[in-house]
Design a protein around this motif. Structure first.
Motif, PDB file in Angstrom:
ATOM      1  N   TYR B   5       0.851  -1.187   0.000  1.00  0.00           N
ATOM      2  CA  TYR B   5       0.000   0.000   0.000  1.00  0.00           C
ATOM      3  C   TYR B   5       0.884   1.233   0.000  1.00  0.00           C
ATOM      4  O   TYR B   5       1.815   1.338   0.805  1.00  0.00           O
ATOM      5  CB  TYR B   5      -0.901   0.017   1.241  1.00  0.00           C
ATOM      6  N   VAL B  41      -1.364  -1.144  -4.232  1.00  0.00           N
ATOM      7  CA  VAL B  41      -2.505  -0.239  -4.110  1.00  0.00           C
ATOM      8  C   VAL B  41      -1.981   1.159  -3.807  1.00  0.00           C
ATOM      9  O   VAL B  41      -1.271   1.361  -2.819  1.00  0.00           O
ATOM     10  CB  VAL B  41      -3.460  -0.688  -2.978  1.00  0.00           C
ATOM     11  N   LEU B  43      -2.833   4.913  -2.800  1.00  0.00           N
ATOM     12  CA  LEU B  43      -3.862   5.780  -2.218  1.00  0.00           C
ATOM     13  C   LEU B  43      -3.403   7.215  -2.389  1.00  0.00           C
ATOM     14  O   LEU B  43      -2.381   7.605  -1.828  1.00  0.00           O
ATOM     15  CB  LEU B  43      -4.044   5.459  -0.741  1.00  0.00           C
ATOM     16  N   SER B  64      -3.835  -0.998  -8.258  1.00  0.00           N
ATOM     17  CA  SER B  64      -5.111  -0.296  -8.089  1.00  0.00           C
ATOM     18  C   SER B  64      -4.879   1.126  -7.634  1.00  0.00           C
ATOM     19  O   SER B  64      -3.930   1.409  -6.906  1.00  0.00           O
ATOM     20  CB  SER B  64      -5.976  -0.983  -7.025  1.00  0.00           C
ATOM     21  N   LEU B  66      -6.703   4.236  -5.620  1.00  0.00           N
ATOM     22  CA  LEU B  66      -7.785   4.680  -4.755  1.00  0.00           C
ATOM     23  C   LEU B  66      -7.532   6.149  -4.436  1.00  0.00           C
ATOM     24  O   LEU B  66      -6.379   6.588  -4.446  1.00  0.00           O
ATOM     25  CB  LEU B  66      -7.789   3.869  -3.444  1.00  0.00           C
ATOM     26  N   THR B  67      -8.584   6.884  -4.149  1.00  0.00           N
ATOM     27  CA  THR B  67      -8.356   8.261  -3.699  1.00  0.00           C
ATOM     28  C   THR B  67      -7.761   8.174  -2.293  1.00  0.00           C
ATOM     29  O   THR B  67      -7.749   7.118  -1.679  1.00  0.00           O
ATOM     30  CB  THR B  67      -9.666   9.059  -3.609  1.00  0.00           C
ATOM     31  N   GLY B  70      -9.760   6.428   0.080  1.00  0.00           N
ATOM     32  CA  GLY B  70     -10.025   5.013  -0.140  1.00  0.00           C
ATOM     33  C   GLY B  70     -11.114   4.726  -1.148  1.00  0.00           C
ATOM     34  O   GLY B  70     -11.521   3.586  -1.307  1.00  0.00           O
ATOM     35  N   ARG B  71     -11.614   5.749  -1.851  1.00  0.00           N
ATOM     36  CA  ARG B  71     -12.611   5.461  -2.874  1.00  0.00           C
ATOM     37  C   ARG B  71     -11.895   4.857  -4.082  1.00  0.00           C
ATOM     38  O   ARG B  71     -10.858   5.352  -4.517  1.00  0.00           O
ATOM     39  CB  ARG B  71     -13.361   6.730  -3.274  1.00  0.00           C
ATOM     40  N   TYR B  72     -12.469   3.782  -4.593  1.00  0.00           N
ATOM     41  CA  TYR B  72     -11.848   3.034  -5.682  1.00  0.00           C
ATOM     42  C   TYR B  72     -11.948   3.819  -6.987  1.00  0.00           C
ATOM     43  O   TYR B  72     -13.033   4.220  -7.396  1.00  0.00           O
ATOM     44  CB  TYR B  72     -12.582   1.700  -5.788  1.00  0.00           C
ATOM     45  N   ARG B  75      -8.131   0.349 -11.928  1.00  0.00           N
ATOM     46  CA  ARG B  75      -6.917  -0.424 -11.781  1.00  0.00           C
ATOM     47  C   ARG B  75      -6.303  -0.781 -13.110  1.00  0.00           C
ATOM     48  O   ARG B  75      -6.954  -0.755 -14.156  1.00  0.00           O
ATOM     49  CB  ARG B  75      -7.187  -1.693 -10.982  1.00  0.00           C
ATOM     50  N   ALA B 201     -13.368  -0.797   0.183  1.00  0.00           N
ATOM     51  CA  ALA B 201     -12.617  -0.461  -1.038  1.00  0.00           C
ATOM     52  C   ALA B 201     -11.368  -1.330  -1.151  1.00  0.00           C
ATOM     53  O   ALA B 201     -11.023  -1.818  -2.232  1.00  0.00           O
ATOM     54  CB  ALA B 201     -12.233   1.018  -1.046  1.00  0.00           C
ATOM     55  N   HIS B 205     -10.518  -4.432  -4.045  1.00  0.00           N
ATOM     56  CA  HIS B 205      -9.279  -4.612  -4.805  1.00  0.00           C
ATOM     57  C   HIS B 205      -8.819  -6.069  -4.721  1.00  0.00           C
ATOM     58  O   HIS B 205      -8.442  -6.679  -5.714  1.00  0.00           O
ATOM     59  CB  HIS B 205      -8.181  -3.695  -4.267  1.00  0.00           C
TER      60      HIS B 205
END
Lengths: 195, 334
Positions: B5, B41, B43, B64, B66-67, B70-72, B75, B201, B205
């Motif tokens: 992450y 991921v 963020l 992936s 995400l904002t 954590g909004r998806y 990807r 979210a 993923h």
């Protein structure tokens, strides 16, 4: 599908028809320690061109093809001595883990016979772990077995019909075990969810 | 290692030889072998080098975006496998087929039974809680599932069960200052909803990666239908895991005081609540720990992690749709 059958598929089919389906129909392949060792070994074999070893003429990584049987593939090594050709297949294992290497050598010989127009009486499997060369007699029995397997593989590739995954001790060394989960189906059908 | 992450804004993701490296402000934040990375991921804002991008794709490691909250967003993932057989079985079952009805029942049963287990456990641990009414409502939603044979009616049961669960959810939170009234999304306007949304979210993923590896088309679902741009099948398979993974992590994080109210900020205009950078890192660590924790898979009888269970369930779903098995058993844990 009017395609040639990869020689490697015969060996896989003999090992496990379901694995053969995953590799050649579903396009799945995952390396594990065994396949990596094997690939590395083959790279070593295939990077050398041709040369002489004690009066034996050797050609490495030769493309093989048979129109009659619709086969295509590569031989690790082709040797000639006294005007006769012999295919040599390299294996990472010691001898006798699974006895399907003879089939592959036989399929290579069928191609080679067609390409050279000469009958081939024997081939070899070289076992890297034990540095042993094993002679394979290309008798009628083996030829029939290779042709029968070839017909089964042809049907598999044409229909795409998935053979069932059947659990056996061979599954332990299989790199596709995580994809196949060979023991799952009976367990799922026996399973009772908690209420 | 598992999933990497990247939360640091303006981080740079690069590769050196066989290693993935993350740097920010000239400092190396992370340096791990590519072999150990199962997913990346991002963020918020990060830059990725073309070489790292190619490497991720070649190794079939999904990336992936995400904002920060954590909004998806979307990807980048390796192409679908050549396993057309799985997708063809998936499409054949589309709509209101017997198989579609069977798997929708399973998804909903799995989720509601896991909801019920959460309540039963909480009730056992604390007799002062009054969860019996909610448990009864959950059971009333679970009981008719197998006799219900339209997907719309099944959605109704799912709605009733979820309402009962979220109606009682507040009782599971033992940390002062954190309350849960109802599920609020887009934006979440309180810390608990913010954590739930963030967790779902992350879970999406992970499930989408599993669905993709097995060879499914993630956009064709049965319970969730083809709403544009929603990975419906991933949302379907996610149902049974929501309580097992995300709700469990959110409750553990709050009840063990791993996060406090000071880890959250509220945006004045929209009332959207989000985690501080530090809080986000804490939650991500706990989520990853949860995914790597082991349990005995009730169907296979072997030990596995939740991370592995995502793929196992996707494979069991494929086996059912392809006719290898007679049922799709959702992951139901006691």
């Amino acid at each position: 599908m009017n395609d040639y059958i990869p020689i490697a598929a015969l060996n896989q089919y003999d090992y496990c028809p379901h694995r053969c389906w995953r590799m050649f129909c579903a396009g799945e392949f995952l390396d594990n320690q065994y396949t990596l060792e094997g690939t590395h070994l083959h790279e070593r074999v295939h990077t050398v061109g041709d040369g002489y070893r004690e009066e034996v003429w050797q050609v490495r990584a030769v493309w093989l093809k048979s129109e009659r049987y619709g086969l295509i593939g590569k031989a690790d090594l082709i040797e000639a001595h006294d005007g006769c050709w012999y295919p040599v297949e390299y294996k990472r294992s010691a001898k006798g883990e699974f006895d399907n290497d003879a089939l592959q050598v036989c399929a290579q010989a069928l191609c080679l016979e067609e390409m050279t127009g000469q009958p081939i009486t024997q081939g070899f499997v070289y076992y890297a772990q034990s540095h042993q060369r094993q002679a394979i007699a290309l008798n009628d029995e083996l030829r029939q077995a290779a042709i029968a397997t070839l017909a089964a593989v042809k049907t598999l590739l044409e229909t795409g019909q998935m053979p069932p995954a059947i659990y056996s001790p061979r599954c332990r060394g299989c790199s596709l075990r995580q994809q196949c989960l060979p023991q799952a189906a009976p367990k799922v059908d026996r399973y009772q969810e908690t209420h | 290692m598992g999933t990497v992450y990247i939360t640091q804004d303006d981080a740079f993701i690069g590769k050196t030889d066989e290693r993935l490296q993350v740097k920010a402000q000239k400092k190396t934040l992370l340096d791990v072998p590519m072999l150990k990375v199962e997913g990346v991921v991002v963020l918020g804002r990060a830059t990725i080098s073309p070489a790292a991008l190619t490497e991720l794709l070649e190794r079939k490691i999904p990336l992936s975006f995400l904002t920060g909250t954590g909004r998806y967003l979307g990807r980048l993932e390796p192409p679908l496998t050549k396993n057309i057989f799985v997708r063809s079985a998936q499409w054949q079952a589309a709509g209101d087929s017997d198989k579609a009805i069977h798997v929708v029942r399973s998804f909903i049963r799995g989720k509601l039974k896991n909801y019920r287990s959460m309540f039963l456990r909480a009730q056992r641990e604390n007799a002062a809680l009054n969860l019996q009414a909610a448990i009864t409502r959950l059971e009333q939603a679970i009981a008719p599932i197998n006799a219900t044979d339209t997907i719309d009616s099944l959605r109704g049961l799912e709605g009733a069960g979820s309402a009962a669960y979220f109606g009682g959810f507040d009782a599971l939170i033992r940390a002062d200052g954190f309350r849960f009234e109802s599920r609020r999304r887009r934006p979440p306007t309180d810390p608990v909803n913010a954590l739930l949304s963030f967790g779902y979210a992350l879970l999406l993923h992970d499930i989408q990666s599993a669905v993709n590896i097995v060879g499914f088309d993630p956009y064709l679902g049965y319970l969730h239908t083809q709403r544009y741009g929603r990975p419906s099948l991933a949302l379907d398979l996610m149902e049974e895991f929501r309580p097992l993974v995300v709700d469990a992590v959110v409750l553990a994080t709050l009840n063990r005081r791993s996060l406090t109210l000071s880890d959250f900020t509220t945006e004045a205009l929209s009332q959207a609540v989000s985690l501080s950078d530090e809080g986000r890192r804490t939650f991500l660590r706990l989520y990853e720990q949860k995914k790597q924790s082991k349990f005995k898979h009730p169907v296979l009888g072997t030990q596995c992690t939740y991370q592995e269970a995502f793929e196992i369930q996707a494979r069991l779903l494929a086996k059912y749709l392809m006719g290898e098995t007679q049922q799709y058993p959702p992951l139901v844990l006691k």
